[in-house]
Design a protein around this motif. Structure first.
Motif, PDB file in Angstrom:
ATOM      1  N   PRO A 258       0.829  -1.212   0.000  1.00 17.59           N
ATOM      2  CA  PRO A 258       0.000   0.000   0.000  1.00 17.59           C
ATOM      3  C   PRO A 258       0.857   1.254   0.000  1.00 17.59           C
ATOM      4  O   PRO A 258       2.080   1.208   0.209  1.00 17.59           O
ATOM      5  CB  PRO A 258      -0.806  -0.129   1.297  1.00 17.59           C
ATOM      6  N   SER A 259       0.234   2.381  -0.229  1.00 14.76           N
ATOM      7  CA  SER A 259       0.948   3.657  -0.199  1.00 14.76           C
ATOM      8  C   SER A 259       1.345   3.996   1.236  1.00 14.76           C
ATOM      9  O   SER A 259       0.736   3.525   2.199  1.00 14.76           O
ATOM     10  CB  SER A 259       0.070   4.772  -0.783  1.00 14.76           C
ATOM     11  N   PRO A 374      -4.513   5.050  -4.454  1.00 17.40           N
ATOM     12  CA  PRO A 374      -3.084   4.978  -4.079  1.00 17.40           C
ATOM     13  C   PRO A 374      -2.659   3.621  -3.535  1.00 17.40           C
ATOM     14  O   PRO A 374      -1.509   3.220  -3.711  1.00 17.40           O
ATOM     15  CB  PRO A 374      -2.952   6.064  -2.996  1.00 17.40           C
ATOM     16  N   ASP A 375      -3.586   2.907  -2.894  1.00 13.86           N
ATOM     17  CA  ASP A 375      -3.243   1.609  -2.315  1.00 13.86           C
ATOM     18  C   ASP A 375      -3.479   0.444  -3.275  1.00 13.86           C
ATOM     19  O   ASP A 375      -3.181  -0.698  -2.937  1.00 13.86           O
ATOM     20  CB  ASP A 375      -4.041   1.369  -1.037  1.00 13.86           C
ATOM     21  N   SER A 376      -4.021   0.728  -4.443  1.00 12.13           N
ATOM     22  CA  SER A 376      -4.232  -0.332  -5.427  1.00 12.13           C
ATOM     23  C   SER A 376      -2.872  -0.784  -5.949  1.00 12.13           C
ATOM     24  O   SER A 376      -2.146  -0.001  -6.559  1.00 12.13           O
ATOM     25  CB  SER A 376      -5.102   0.179  -6.579  1.00 12.13           C
ATOM     26  N   ALA A 377      -2.524  -2.049  -5.716  1.00  7.92           N
ATOM     27  CA  ALA A 377      -1.160  -2.463  -6.045  1.00  7.92           C
ATOM     28  C   ALA A 377      -1.073  -3.934  -6.432  1.00  7.92           C
ATOM     29  O   ALA A 377      -0.052  -4.570  -6.221  1.00  7.92           O
ATOM     30  CB  ALA A 377      -0.241  -2.173  -4.856  1.00  7.92           C
ATOM     31  N   TRP A 378      -2.134  -4.465  -6.988  1.00  9.87           N
ATOM     32  CA  TRP A 378      -2.085  -5.846  -7.475  1.00  9.87           C
ATOM     33  C   TRP A 378      -2.332  -5.808  -8.974  1.00  9.87           C
ATOM     34  O   TRP A 378      -3.443  -5.570  -9.417  1.00  9.87           O
ATOM     35  CB  TRP A 378      -3.115  -6.715  -6.757  1.00  9.87           C
ATOM     36  N   TYR A 379      -1.274  -5.991  -9.740  1.00 10.31           N
ATOM     37  CA  TYR A 379      -1.318  -5.840 -11.202  1.00 10.31           C
ATOM     38  C   TYR A 379      -1.819  -4.449 -11.601  1.00 10.31           C
ATOM     39  O   TYR A 379      -2.612  -4.308 -12.527  1.00 10.31           O
ATOM     40  CB  TYR A 379      -2.186  -6.923 -11.842  1.00 10.31           C
ATOM     41  N   THR A 380      -1.365  -3.453 -10.882  1.00  5.92           N
ATOM     42  CA  THR A 380      -1.710  -2.064 -11.194  1.00  5.92           C
ATOM     43  C   THR A 380      -0.524  -1.402 -11.887  1.00  5.92           C
ATOM     44  O   THR A 380       0.578  -1.393 -11.345  1.00  5.92           O
ATOM     45  CB  THR A 380      -2.048  -1.281  -9.909  1.00  5.92           C
ATOM     46  N   ASN A 486      -9.124  -3.947   2.096  1.00  5.55           N
ATOM     47  CA  ASN A 486      -7.722  -3.534   2.010  1.00  5.55           C
ATOM     48  C   ASN A 486      -7.218  -3.074   3.376  1.00  5.55           C
ATOM     49  O   ASN A 486      -7.249  -1.897   3.703  1.00  5.55           O
ATOM     50  CB  ASN A 486      -7.573  -2.427   0.970  1.00  5.55           C
ATOM     51  N   THR A 487      -6.745  -4.031   4.169  1.00  5.64           N
ATOM     52  CA  THR A 487      -6.289  -3.740   5.525  1.00  5.64           C
ATOM     53  C   THR A 487      -4.774  -3.706   5.651  1.00  5.64           C
ATOM     54  O   THR A 487      -4.250  -3.522   6.752  1.00  5.64           O
ATOM     55  CB  THR A 487      -6.832  -4.789   6.503  1.00  5.64           C
ATOM     56  N   LEU A 488      -4.047  -3.884   4.550  1.00  3.41           N
ATOM     57  CA  LEU A 488      -2.598  -4.008   4.641  1.00  3.41           C
ATOM     58  C   LEU A 488      -1.929  -2.726   5.132  1.00  3.41           C
ATOM     59  O   LEU A 488      -0.890  -2.782   5.799  1.00  3.41           O
ATOM     60  CB  LEU A 488      -2.015  -4.425   3.285  1.00  3.41           C
ATOM     61  N   ALA A 489      -2.514  -1.578   4.822  1.00  5.76           N
ATOM     62  CA  ALA A 489      -1.943  -0.321   5.313  1.00  5.76           C
ATOM     63  C   ALA A 489      -1.929  -0.284   6.840  1.00  5.76           C
ATOM     64  O   ALA A 489      -0.991   0.233   7.457  1.00  5.76           O
ATOM     65  CB  ALA A 489      -2.738   0.863   4.760  1.00  5.76           C
ATOM     66  N   VAL A 490      -2.955  -0.848   7.466  1.00  2.00           N
ATOM     67  CA  VAL A 490      -3.011  -0.899   8.926  1.00  2.00           C
ATOM     68  C   VAL A 490      -1.896  -1.789   9.467  1.00  2.00           C
ATOM     69  O   VAL A 490      -1.269  -1.486  10.484  1.00  2.00           O
ATOM     70  CB  VAL A 490      -4.394  -1.405   9.393  1.00  2.00           C
TER      71      VAL A 490
END
Length: 602
Positions: A258-259, A374-380, A486-490
């Motif tokens: 994530p961002s 900004p947190d989209s990061a799977w094949y983005t 999308n909880t990875l930022a946490v």
């Protein structure tokens, strides 16, 4: 599958069409019933072949369906040539993809009809890995039997072969005096590395991950990143040593983070052309770096005044390269924080005031305004623009995040960005996993000992399991499904590490790289998309021999998983959860150590 409802149309003045439409409706219904009958008969035939109801279990699960059990099947061995098989980064398939910006090194998973339904064998002579912390300095040669990196990097003191072991002296291209002396110099330049301000880091082009390994003792958790290579196997060496690492490359797609995740990013002569292609690689570093975070570069063109002769170039060229880099970073709102000898440190803007200049017409790089999350990061795809942190997130900057270890148990600000997320829910999750982890340790006494070092939580929420194990001599790769909230930022905000992933595909790692895999309701959540058999085969690929899997699932799936696991040479037992409820069970499995019955071709 998704179904679209037909959109009815009202035509009150065309009564002459009512009868034909009624007839058509009857015909369509009859045809649908006929096709449905064919499908159901075929489905029933398939179900009786592969799935049978458990006769001795009349109890209903939470879904209202009887538990299922897949008939046992014994999976064959893969060829010994597949001992280092990485399905989505397979060198045998690279020629199918373009060389532009090394995009062939990115993830390119095989189509369904090319999936392997076999067990990846260990190399001849494989031994149970050396235990942490001794593993940081040595590993068995037969576990990672690749001489190329030893021959090519021996002069840089990365590693050396001694008898039946590889030893890791802690050298590197830019730290000939050893990694500890290198990190000591870095800490002199960045005081925030001393007091818990900096907790998470990423090392791009990590070599054998000596930098990340040294930082572990200093309270800094590093994701070491390197692409799959025909010879070097850098990530495999890192994980064999017990150091966090993942296969990856900055090319055309965003990294799976994530961002505003990492407190620090590092590149030691990683050979990434930072100023080429409009600076798009550095723009990705900017996206994943927290406001106020640090970017460290050692190697060309830093210290060009004294080093240019050894770089097969001219001092004028190196001076130009350094100025281009400095200009690019300045335009992205980075400032030169400190510099000494071969190390330069830049700091990302602590707030959003600087980014106002990006609104000026023809400014480069521009502010991202294309609607991409900004947190989209799977094949983005990478974007040639600056991702600006959300203004409403006042506590995202490095200076505002609690210092380690306090930040581990403080509800991050970004928990409120998650649908249904809250500080109270975060605290409840924390408490729940303390209870669960205590129960797991009773079932698998190896947890908390030197027998388990590399652990993966395959579908975490907030990283609660990892937090509950924080005092144990292990690290956890927290995986958040690309289809889940999308909880990875946490996870990152609390000082843990992880990645996005879709479990319908292979994970970005080598075989035999994790000691324990944990999943919590993964099949319940993803079975409509991912076939259970392939998920379990992938788990077998990445699990070390004698490693464990803790599978927390609804009773509906446990027996089916156990049947497939038996065919993978796993020994499993069913256990109650800490709550002892019938609707949810634990399957505790251990992968057996076995050797290929086929002659090696190496």
């Amino acid at each position: 599958m998704k179904h679209k409802d037909a959109k009815p149309t009202s035509q009150p003045n065309k009564s002459s069409r009512v009868v034909p439409m009624g007839i058509m409706f009857v015909v369509l219904c009859g045809f649908s019933f006929y096709v449905g009958g064919i499908f159901c008969s075929r489905k029933e035939r398939f179900m009786t072949t592969d799935v049978t109801k458990v006769a001795d279990s009349p109890k209903k699960t939470v879904t209202g369906s009887a538990p299922i059990q897949i008939k046992s099947v014994a999976f064959p061995e893969c060829s010994i040539d597949y001992q280092d098989y990485t399905p989505c980064t397979d060198p045998k398939r690279w020629k199918k993809y373009g060389v532009h910006r090394l995009s062939f090194l990115e993830r390119h998973c095989p189509p369904a009809f090319e999936r392997k339904e076999c067990l990846v064998p260990p190399p001849d002579g494989y031994k149970v890995p050396i235990k942490w912390p001794k593993s940081r300095d040595e590993c068995w040669y037969r576990n990672v039997p690749y001489d190329w990196i030893n021959k090519q990097k021996s002069n840089q003191n990365w590693l050396r072969k001694e008898g039946d072991k590889f030893r890791f002296p802690g050298g590197g291209t830019m730290f000939p005096n050893g990694v500890s002396a290198y990190v000591d110099l870095m800490r002199d330049l960045i005081p925030e590395m001393h007091d818990g301000t900096i907790r998470t880091a990423i090392d791009t082009g990590c070599g054998v991950a000596s930098w990340g390994g040294d930082l572990l003792d200093r309270g800094i958790l590093t994701v070491s990143l390197a692409p799959r290579d025909n010879h070097e196997a850098q990530v495999q060496f890192a994980l064999e040593r017990g150091i966090p690492a993942i296969l990856g490359v900055i090319s055309t797609q965003r990294l799976p983070f994530p961002s505003s995740s990492f407190d620090m990013a590092h590149c030691s002569r990683c050979l990434i052309p930072w100023t080429e292609f409009g600076g798009i690689y550095l723009l990705e570093v900017n996206r994943i770096l927290r406001p106020g975070g640090f970017w460290i570069l050692s190697g060309p063109p830093v210290n060009y005044e004294n080093r240019w002769r050894g770089w097969n170039t001219t001092i004028e060229e190196q001076k130009s390269d350094y100025e281009k880099l400095q200009d690019l970073l300045t335009s992205m709102c980075f400032t030169l924080y400190n510099k000494k000898d071969d190390i330069a440190v830049w700091q990302k803007s602590k707030d959003n005031r600087c980014y106002a200049k990006l609104a000026v017409p023809d400014a480069y790089p521009p502010k991202c305004d294309d609607g991409t999350e900004p947190d989209s990061a799977w094949y983005t795809p990478l974007r040639p623009c600056v991702v600006v942190p959300k203004p409403k997130l006042n506590k995202l900057a490095l200076k505002s995040v609690p210092k380690w270890p306090e930040r581990l148990h403080v509800a991050p600000e970004r928990v409120g960005d998650i649908h249904g997320g809250s500080a109270s829910g975060f605290k409840h999750d924390n408490s729940k996993w303390k209870v669960r982890a205590k129960h797991y340790k009773k079932l698998v006494p190896a947890i908390g000992t030197d027998k388990i070092r590399n652990l993966m939580d395959m579908n975490t929420l907030y990283g609660g399991f990892a937090a509950a194990l924080i005092s144990d001599p292990l690290w956890v790769m927290n995986v958040v499904s690309s289809y889940a909230p999308n909880t990875l930022a946490v996870v990152y905000d609390r000082g843990l590490i992880g990645t996005y992933h879709d479990w319908c595909e292979a994970f970005s790692t080598y075989p035999r790289t994790y000691d324990l895999l944990h999943l919590d309701g993964l099949f319940t959540a993803e079975s409509h998309r991912c076939e259970m058999k392939y998920v379990l085969l992938e788990m077998d690929r990445i699990l070390r021999p004698n490693g464990y899997a803790i599978i927390r699932e609804s009773s509906y799936y446990v027996d089916a998983v156990a049947a497939i696991a038996k065919g993978m040479k796993w020994g499993c037992r069913k256990e109650d959860t800490e709550y002892g409820v019938e609707k949810e069970k634990l399957l505790v499995c251990q992968k057996k150590l076995w050797y290929s019955s086929k002659q090696t071709s190496r």
